[in-house]
Write an enzyme that holds these catalytic residues in place. Structure first.
Site, PDB file in Angstrom:
ATOM      1  N   LYS A 108       0.837  -1.219   0.000  1.00 37.47           N
ATOM      2  CA  LYS A 108       0.000   0.000   0.000  1.00 37.47           C
ATOM      3  C   LYS A 108       0.862   1.255   0.000  1.00 37.47           C
ATOM      4  O   LYS A 108       0.675   2.160  -0.805  1.00 37.47           O
ATOM      5  CB  LYS A 108      -0.904   0.008   1.239  1.00 37.47           C
ATOM      6  CG  LYS A 108      -1.559   1.350   1.509  1.00 37.47           C
ATOM      7  CD  LYS A 108      -2.455   1.336   2.725  1.00 37.47           C
ATOM      8  CE  LYS A 108      -1.838   1.742   4.025  1.00 37.47           C
ATOM      9  NZ  LYS A 108      -1.680   3.184   4.265  1.00 37.47           N
ATOM     10  N   ASN A 109       1.810   1.315   0.936  1.00 33.30           N
ATOM     11  CA  ASN A 109       2.523   2.579   1.119  1.00 33.30           C
ATOM     12  C   ASN A 109       3.533   2.856   0.000  1.00 33.30           C
ATOM     13  O   ASN A 109       3.987   3.987  -0.147  1.00 33.30           O
ATOM     14  CB  ASN A 109       3.156   2.639   2.515  1.00 33.30           C
ATOM     15  CG  ASN A 109       2.079   2.811   3.582  1.00 33.30           C
ATOM     16  OD1 ASN A 109       0.936   3.136   3.271  1.00 33.30           O
ATOM     17  ND2 ASN A 109       2.436   2.574   4.834  1.00 33.30           N
TER      18      ASN A 109
ATOM     19  N   ARG B  48      -0.596  15.223  13.239  1.00 31.55           N
ATOM     20  CA  ARG B  48       0.212  14.714  12.123  1.00 31.55           C
ATOM     21  C   ARG B  48       0.694  15.912  11.296  1.00 31.55           C
ATOM     22  O   ARG B  48       0.102  16.256  10.275  1.00 31.55           O
ATOM     23  CB  ARG B  48      -0.590  13.714  11.271  1.00 31.55           C
ATOM     24  CG  ARG B  48      -0.934  12.452  12.044  1.00 31.55           C
ATOM     25  CD  ARG B  48      -1.574  11.380  11.195  1.00 31.55           C
ATOM     26  NE  ARG B  48      -0.656  10.753  10.261  1.00 31.55           N
ATOM     27  CZ  ARG B  48      -0.952   9.678   9.523  1.00 31.55           C
ATOM     28  NH1 ARG B  48      -2.137   9.121   9.604  1.00 31.55           N
ATOM     29  NH2 ARG B  48      -0.061   9.166   8.689  1.00 31.55           N
TER      30      ARG B  48
ATOM     31  N   ARG C  39      -9.153  -0.025   3.704  1.00 24.29           N
ATOM     32  CA  ARG C  39      -8.220   0.943   3.118  1.00 24.29           C
ATOM     33  C   ARG C  39      -6.878   0.272   2.812  1.00 24.29           C
ATOM     34  O   ARG C  39      -6.132   0.744   1.954  1.00 24.29           O
ATOM     35  CB  ARG C  39      -7.962   2.092   4.102  1.00 24.29           C
ATOM     36  CG  ARG C  39      -9.086   3.103   4.173  1.00 24.29           C
ATOM     37  CD  ARG C  39      -8.715   4.252   5.102  1.00 24.29           C
ATOM     38  NE  ARG C  39      -7.320   4.589   4.930  1.00 24.29           N
ATOM     39  CZ  ARG C  39      -6.477   4.902   5.915  1.00 24.29           C
ATOM     40  NH1 ARG C  39      -6.889   4.969   7.149  1.00 24.29           N
ATOM     41  NH2 ARG C  39      -5.218   5.174   5.663  1.00 24.29           N
TER      42      ARG C  39
HETATM   43  N1  EPU Z   1       6.421  14.219  11.465  1.00 27.44           N
HETATM   44  C1  EPU Z   1       6.676  15.529  11.771  1.00 27.44           C
HETATM   45  N2  EPU Z   1       6.641  16.446  10.766  1.00 27.44           N
HETATM   46  C2  EPU Z   1       6.372  16.109   9.471  1.00 27.44           C
HETATM   47  C3  EPU Z   1       6.117  14.769   9.160  1.00 27.44           C
HETATM   48  C4  EPU Z   1       6.138  13.830  10.188  1.00 27.44           C
HETATM   49  O1  EPU Z   1       6.928  15.865  12.928  1.00 27.44           O
HETATM   50  O2  EPU Z   1       6.374  17.011   8.621  1.00 27.44           O
HETATM   51  C5  EPU Z   1       6.456  13.201  12.531  1.00 27.44           C
HETATM   52  C6  EPU Z   1       5.109  12.537  12.736  1.00 27.44           C
HETATM   53  O3  EPU Z   1       4.279  13.297  13.594  1.00 27.44           O
HETATM   54  C7  EPU Z   1       5.502  11.201  13.314  1.00 27.44           C
HETATM   55  C8  EPU Z   1       6.840  10.902  12.633  1.00 27.44           C
HETATM   56  O4  EPU Z   1       7.308  12.155  12.136  1.00 27.44           O
HETATM   57  O5  EPU Z   1       5.705  11.319  14.704  1.00 27.44           O
HETATM   58  C9  EPU Z   1       6.781   9.933  11.483  1.00 27.44           C
HETATM   59  O6  EPU Z   1       5.824  10.347  10.527  1.00 27.44           O
HETATM   60  P1  EPU Z   1       5.949   9.958   8.981  1.00 27.44           P
HETATM   61  O7  EPU Z   1       6.014  11.199   8.191  1.00 27.44           O
HETATM   62  O8  EPU Z   1       7.046   8.951   8.825  1.00 27.44           O
HETATM   63  O9  EPU Z   1       4.570   9.242   8.700  1.00 27.44           O
HETATM   64  P2  EPU Z   1       3.665   9.358   7.398  1.00 27.44           P
HETATM   65  O10 EPU Z   1       4.498   9.521   6.194  1.00 27.44           O
HETATM   66  O11 EPU Z   1       2.570  10.310   7.645  1.00 27.44           O
HETATM   67  C10 EPU Z   1       3.742   6.822   6.833  1.00 27.44           C
HETATM   68  C11 EPU Z   1       2.753   5.732   6.633  1.00 27.44           C
HETATM   69  C12 EPU Z   1       2.132   5.333   7.970  1.00 27.44           C
HETATM   70  C13 EPU Z   1       3.230   4.933   8.940  1.00 27.44           C
HETATM   71  C14 EPU Z   1       4.302   6.027   9.030  1.00 27.44           C
HETATM   72  C15 EPU Z   1       5.516   5.610   9.856  1.00 27.44           C
HETATM   73  C16 EPU Z   1       1.965   6.148   4.406  1.00 27.44           C
HETATM   74  C17 EPU Z   1       0.859   6.585   3.529  1.00 27.44           C
HETATM   75  N3  EPU Z   1       1.733   6.182   5.716  1.00 27.44           N
HETATM   76  O12 EPU Z   1       3.012   7.913   7.382  1.00 27.44           O
HETATM   77  O13 EPU Z   1       1.360   4.191   7.681  1.00 27.44           O
HETATM   78  O14 EPU Z   1       2.686   4.727  10.232  1.00 27.44           O
HETATM   79  O15 EPU Z   1       4.773   6.380   7.718  1.00 27.44           O
HETATM   80  O16 EPU Z   1       6.083   4.461   9.335  1.00 27.44           O
HETATM   81  O17 EPU Z   1       3.019   5.734   3.937  1.00 27.44           O
HETATM   82  C18 EPU Z   1      -0.433   2.695   7.848  1.00 27.44           C
HETATM   83  O18 EPU Z   1      -0.086   2.197   6.767  1.00 27.44           O
HETATM   84  O19 EPU Z   1      -1.270   2.158   8.628  1.00 27.44           O
HETATM   85  C19 EPU Z   1       0.153   3.966   8.264  1.00 27.44           C
HETATM   86  C20 EPU Z   1      -0.415   4.761   9.153  1.00 27.44           C
END
Ligand code: EPU
Length: 427
Positions: free
Chosen positions: A22-23, A122, A397
């Site tokens: 998915k990701n 987030r 999803r």
């Molecule tokens: N963060 C910040 N600032 C930013 C972005 C992130 O502080 O600008 C923080 C977040 O608050 C969090 C950490 O950094 O504490 C990690 O966030 P990340 O950006 O890595 O998460 P994401 O890209 O929003 C993706 C996956 C999530 C998964 C996370 C961590 C996708 C679409 N989503 O989210 O997947 O939990 O990486 O591995 O790729 C899932 O598939 O169930 C899911 C939630």
């Protein structure tokens, strides 16, 4: 409303085939926007998050040709306006990848602030930090992030936290920028590497993906290619835990065992037998399970997206286990639901203290988010009696054909449709 109804107590036995990640898919599909020609993407998982991305591409003017259930040809040349429709983007987190892709291609974008699972705040500050470093300005107008740049120039970007989303957006907005971009403290997840491989197959020059420094040398155009998405690490991990929890014997096929090492290692500490093959993993639950401590971390640590599922298994293990969430502020909302089934878990900030072994008994529960929903399914498979899971749209999803795959392994799970009139009566 749809629900899953599970009659628990059946061991999972047999073979299951894992779908595309998915990701990776939700990053690679928007990345096709950067290309000047059609691309063919294979092994796309048939899940609602992917449908949402495809709907957005379609709405913006891309031509989507369905080649088969898992393969699409995407011709982005019809996209003329770099704007993502508001209601479509709010549904999911990955809609933020349209920011990097549209900015990279058109030097401007209008993308609504993303939605996605609720784990507390987030933020997107690191995404914006990167866009700004490359020369873009940003403002938020009525819930829409408006980005624009006269030109994009390579820059040195150091992320304050390890973030998958911002690392992906940094790659997307820099492949067509002038000069070199260096992304430091980059995320290393398998889908980051898969995206880099896809971009390179289109003619980009991305080096170092999978390490914490990624270097992108900008090119002027990208050409069409065929790309096969990697298997879903989290779907595979979920079936590994489901097999272990039901004390089953399951061969999980079509996986990259290297991507599963942190999960394999924890299952082995608990007492699960895990055997690795070239592209499959066999999980057998034939020994007593004992407590262990788990802390989620960015890759190659134990994935946060496996945290609720492993919690279920720890409930079945002898002793007190500590489960620490190292990525998100608030990812224990599912614990109340698990308690309804008999779990004894207390939560203190980012740490859950899990007492085992516990015997689960079926009850009505909710999927509070995608992976929490997967945990409810696993708990329902183990529980005595009937477990009904509401809000299964979260599960759909991210898990392709979950009922069919579990039924093939011997589970008694079915989707039931509850007419809205009955819901109204119950309220
Ligand atoms: N963060 C910040 N600032 C930013 C972005 C992130 O502080 O600008 C923080 C977040 O608050 C969090 C950490 O950094 O504490 C990690 O966030 P990340 O950006 O890595 O998460 P994401 O890209 O929003 C993706 C996956 C999530 C998964 C996370 C961590 C996708 C679409 N989503 O989210 O997947 O939990 O990486 O591995 O790729 C899932 O598939 O169930 C899911 C939630």
């Amino acid at each position: 409303m749809e629900k899953y109804m599970i009659h628990g107590g059946h061991r999972l036995v047999g073979e299951v085939e894992i779908s595309g990640a998915k990701n990776a898919a939700v990053a690679i599909l928007p990345a096709t926007i950067l290309c000047d020609e059609p691309c063919v993407i294979e092994n796309i998982p048939n899940i609602s998050d992917v449908s949402s991305i495809v709907d957005i591409l379609n709405e913006m003017g891309a031509k989507i040709t369905v080649i088969n259930k898992h393969t699409l040809q995407i011709d982005p040349t019809g996209i003329k306006t770099p704007e993502v429709p508001y209601q479509m983007a709010r549904r999911m987190r990955a809609s933020s990848y349209f920011m990097g892709a549209l900015l990279g291609k058109f030097h401007e974008s209008k993308v609504p602030l993303p939605g996605g699972c609720d784990f507390g705040v987030r933020p997107i500050d690191q995404h914006l930090k990167c866009f700004t470093a490359l020369g873009a300005t940003h403002e938020v107008e009525s819930g829409v992030v408006v980005l624009s740049a006269e030109k994009l120039e390579g820059a040195h970007v150091y992320f304050d936290v390890v973030t998958v989303g911002a690392t992906i957006n940094a790659m997307l907005c820099s492949v067509l920028a002038e000069g070199q971009t260096i992304i430091e403290n980059a995320a290393k997840e398998p889908h980051i590497v898969d995206l880099a491989n896809f971009l390179n197959a289109m003619g980009a020059e991305v080096r170092g993906a999978g390490t914490d420094v990624i270097k992108v040398r900008g090119v002027t155009k990208l050409h069409g290619t065929v790309h096969n998405i990697i298997p879903d690490q989290i779907e595979a991990g979920t079936y590994m835990v489901a097999a272990a929890a039901t004390r089953g014997d399951v061969l999980i096929r079509g996986v990259i065992p290297k991507h599963l090492e942190s999960i394999t290692s924890k299952l082995q500490s608990i007492g699960v037998t895990v055997t690795e093959f070239d592209d499959a993993i066999r999980v057998t639950g034939d020994k007593p399970y004992v407590k262990t401590n788990v802390k989620t971390m960015p890759h190659p640590g134990f994935p946060t997206d496996m945290q609720p599922q492993i919690a279920v298994l720890l409930c079945l293990a002898e002793g007190t286990s500590l489960l620490t969430e190292g990525v998100w502020d608030n990812r224990f909302r599912y614990v109340n639901e698990l308690r309804r089934l008999g779990a004894e878990i207390s939560v203190d900030g980012r740490v859950a203290i899990i007492e085992g072994p516990k015997k689960f008994s079926g009850a009505p529960v909710k999927a509070t988010d995608l992976r929490a929903g997967a945990a409810m399914v696993i708990a329902g498979l183990v529980a005595d009696g009937v477990t009904e899971i509401e809000d299964i749209r979260h599960i759909e999803r991210g898990y392709e054909d979950i009922e069919e795959k579990l039924q093939m392994l011997g589970a008694d799970i079915k989707k039931i449709v509850v007419p809205d009139s009955e819901i109204a009566k119950a309220l």
